[in-house]
Design a protein around this motif. Structure first.
Motif, mmCIF file in Angstrom:
data_model
loop_
_atom_site.group_PDB
_atom_site.id
_atom_site.type_symbol
_atom_site.label_atom_id
_atom_site.label_comp_id
_atom_site.label_asym_id
_atom_site.label_seq_id
_atom_site.Cartn_x
_atom_site.Cartn_y
_atom_site.Cartn_z
ATOM 1 N N UNK A 66 3.987 -0.121 11.926
ATOM 2 C CA UNK A 66 4.599 0.388 10.700
ATOM 3 C C UNK A 66 3.591 1.278 9.974
ATOM 4 N N UNK A 67 3.976 2.507 9.700
ATOM 5 C CA UNK A 67 3.122 3.421 8.937
ATOM 6 C C UNK A 67 3.487 3.339 7.459
ATOM 7 N N UNK A 68 2.491 3.064 6.613
ATOM 8 C CA UNK A 68 2.690 3.071 5.167
ATOM 9 C C UNK A 68 1.964 4.288 4.597
ATOM 10 N N UNK A 69 2.701 5.217 4.033
ATOM 11 C CA UNK A 69 2.130 6.397 3.395
ATOM 12 C C UNK A 69 2.330 6.250 1.891
ATOM 13 N N UNK A 70 1.282 5.870 1.202
ATOM 14 C CA UNK A 70 1.372 5.534 -0.221
ATOM 15 C C UNK A 70 -0.010 5.718 -0.856
ATOM 16 N N UNK A 71 -0.072 6.457 -1.966
ATOM 17 C CA UNK A 71 -1.377 6.716 -2.581
ATOM 18 C C UNK A 71 -1.829 5.588 -3.510
ATOM 19 N N UNK A 72 -0.959 4.631 -3.798
ATOM 20 C CA UNK A 72 -1.321 3.491 -4.639
ATOM 21 C C UNK A 72 -1.862 2.377 -3.742
ATOM 22 N N UNK A 73 -3.147 2.119 -3.862
ATOM 23 C CA UNK A 73 -3.789 1.133 -2.982
ATOM 24 C C UNK A 73 -3.191 -0.251 -3.143
ATOM 25 N N UNK A 74 -2.876 -0.649 -4.364
ATOM 26 C CA UNK A 74 -2.317 -1.990 -4.599
ATOM 27 C C UNK A 74 -0.990 -2.177 -3.876
ATOM 28 N N UNK A 75 -0.160 -1.123 -3.908
ATOM 29 C CA UNK A 75 1.133 -1.214 -3.217
ATOM 30 C C UNK A 75 0.919 -1.266 -1.711
ATOM 31 N N UNK A 76 -0.019 -0.463 -1.214
ATOM 32 C CA UNK A 76 -0.312 -0.503 0.227
ATOM 33 C C UNK A 76 -0.754 -1.901 0.654
ATOM 34 N N UNK A 77 -1.629 -2.496 -0.132
ATOM 35 C CA UNK A 77 -2.132 -3.820 0.218
ATOM 36 C C UNK A 77 -1.024 -4.866 0.166
ATOM 37 N N UNK A 78 -0.130 -4.748 -0.820
ATOM 38 C CA UNK A 78 0.992 -5.686 -0.926
ATOM 39 C C UNK A 78 1.911 -5.575 0.285
ATOM 40 N N UNK A 79 2.261 -4.336 0.634
ATOM 41 C CA UNK A 79 3.121 -4.118 1.797
ATOM 42 C C UNK A 79 2.455 -4.610 3.080
ATOM 43 N N UNK A 80 1.178 -4.314 3.203
ATOM 44 C CA UNK A 80 0.447 -4.737 4.399
ATOM 45 C C UNK A 80 0.461 -6.250 4.534
ATOM 46 N N UNK A 81 0.254 -6.956 3.430
ATOM 47 C CA UNK A 81 0.240 -8.415 3.445
ATOM 48 C C UNK A 81 1.556 -8.981 3.960
ATOM 49 N N UNK A 82 2.666 -8.486 3.421
ATOM 50 C CA UNK A 82 3.981 -9.002 3.804
ATOM 51 C C UNK A 82 4.364 -8.593 5.221
ATOM 52 N N UNK A 83 4.057 -7.363 5.596
ATOM 53 C CA UNK A 83 4.445 -6.898 6.931
ATOM 54 C C UNK A 83 3.616 -7.559 8.022
ATOM 55 N N UNK A 84 2.316 -7.717 7.775
ATOM 56 C CA UNK A 84 1.477 -8.377 8.783
ATOM 57 C C UNK A 84 1.854 -9.845 8.943
ATOM 58 N N UNK A 85 2.314 -10.457 7.859
ATOM 59 C CA UNK A 85 2.744 -11.861 7.957
ATOM 60 C C UNK A 85 3.982 -12.010 8.831
ATOM 61 N N UNK A 86 4.706 -10.882 9.015
ATOM 62 C CA UNK A 86 5.894 -10.890 9.878
ATOM 63 C C UNK A 86 5.565 -10.439 11.300
ATOM 64 N N UNK A 87 4.278 -10.169 11.556
ATOM 65 C CA UNK A 87 3.866 -9.825 12.916
ATOM 66 C C UNK A 87 3.805 -8.346 13.227
ATOM 67 N N UNK A 88 3.902 -7.498 12.208
ATOM 68 C CA UNK A 88 3.821 -6.056 12.434
ATOM 69 C C UNK A 88 2.377 -5.577 12.333
ATOM 70 N N UNK A 89 2.064 -4.524 13.064
ATOM 71 C CA UNK A 89 0.768 -3.864 12.965
ATOM 72 C C UNK A 89 0.910 -2.731 11.955
ATOM 73 N N UNK A 90 0.095 -2.726 10.919
ATOM 74 C CA UNK A 90 0.241 -1.783 9.817
ATOM 75 C C UNK A 90 -0.781 -0.651 9.920
#
Length: 236
Positions: A18-42
């Motif tokens: 999953x590619x996350x293109x977002x300039x807000x670091x906090x949002x990127x980290x939040x998305x990464x946390x939830x997506x990686x917990x589901x087994x996706x590579x971010x």
């Protein structure tokens, strides 16, 4: 024990990227946390051009794009990605105007969420988009026409049809949604971005040229149909 380990490794599925293109670091980290917990590579990118380069090199299975990014907006990035790939694109933006949503979807995005958002809902939408994309063809066929998104080519029977980049973009938009009527404004914005009144004839000219190349009788088209007073649609 070694045999059991090898068997488990053999059954392991390839992680979807999953590619996350977002300039807000906090949002990127939040998305990464939830997506990686589901087994996706971010994969992460904070700028539009960086995201485009990452997509070209890493070939993600899905992209989550913010609209307001440095160097290249999420809308421009959507347009560029859709020229080369059919992967699902989810736009995640603070801009909640209907115009922005419609433009993003017309450019080729598959879904649109506004901030603030529920991370669990976003993950559910990601799963749904990936599930649908697994059955999405890379090749669209209609009669003798065959549009190959991976090869970026159009065939008519055994003959390759040479299209300009603008013609290819217009035809691919129409062929992806057969029967759907697009206005001239929608087509122009999906291909070029912002629309101005004097751009109306541009779409008419390109439609005419596409018909000359793909229709047996351009004066009596069977694929690219004019809906009087509204716009154009593609018929299979």
């Amino acid at each position: 024990m070694i045999l059991q380990f090898m068997m488990k490794e053999g059954k392991k599925k390839t992680m979807q990227k999953i590619l996350i293109a977002e300039d807000d670091r906090d949002i990127r980290e939040l998305l990464k946390l939830y997506l990686e917990s589901e087994g996706y590579l971010v994969l992460e990118a904070e700028k539009g051009k960086q995201a485009l380069e990452t997509a070209q090199k890493q070939r993600p299975d899905l992209a989550i794009l913010d609209i307001m990014m440095p160097e290249m907006s999420g809308l421009d990035l959507t347009r560029r990605l859709r020229e080369k790939t059919m992967m699902p694109i989810l736009i995640l933006s603070a801009r909640d105007q209907d115009h922005d949503k419609i433009l993003g979807l017309n450019l080729g995005a598959d879904d649109y969420m506004t901030k603030p958002f529920n991370p669990l809902e976003l993950v559910a939408r990601v799963r749904a988009l990936l599930r649908r994309s697994s059955s999405r063809p890379d090749v669209l066929k209609a009669g003798e026409l065959c549009l190959d998104f991976s090869a970026h080519t159009l065939m008519k029977g055994n003959r390759q049809i040479q299209l300009t980049p603008m013609e290819y973009k217009i035809l691919s938009i129409l062929m992806r949604s057969p029967g759907r009527i697009y206005t001239k404004v929608q087509l122009y914005e999906a291909v070029c971005g912002e629309y101005f009144e004097n751009d109306e004839n541009t779409i008419m000219v390109h439609i005419s040229r596409i018909r000359e190349k793909v229709e047996d009788d351009p004066k009596r088209p069977v694929h690219i149909i004019t809906v009087r007073g509204v716009g154009y649609k593609f018929e299979e």
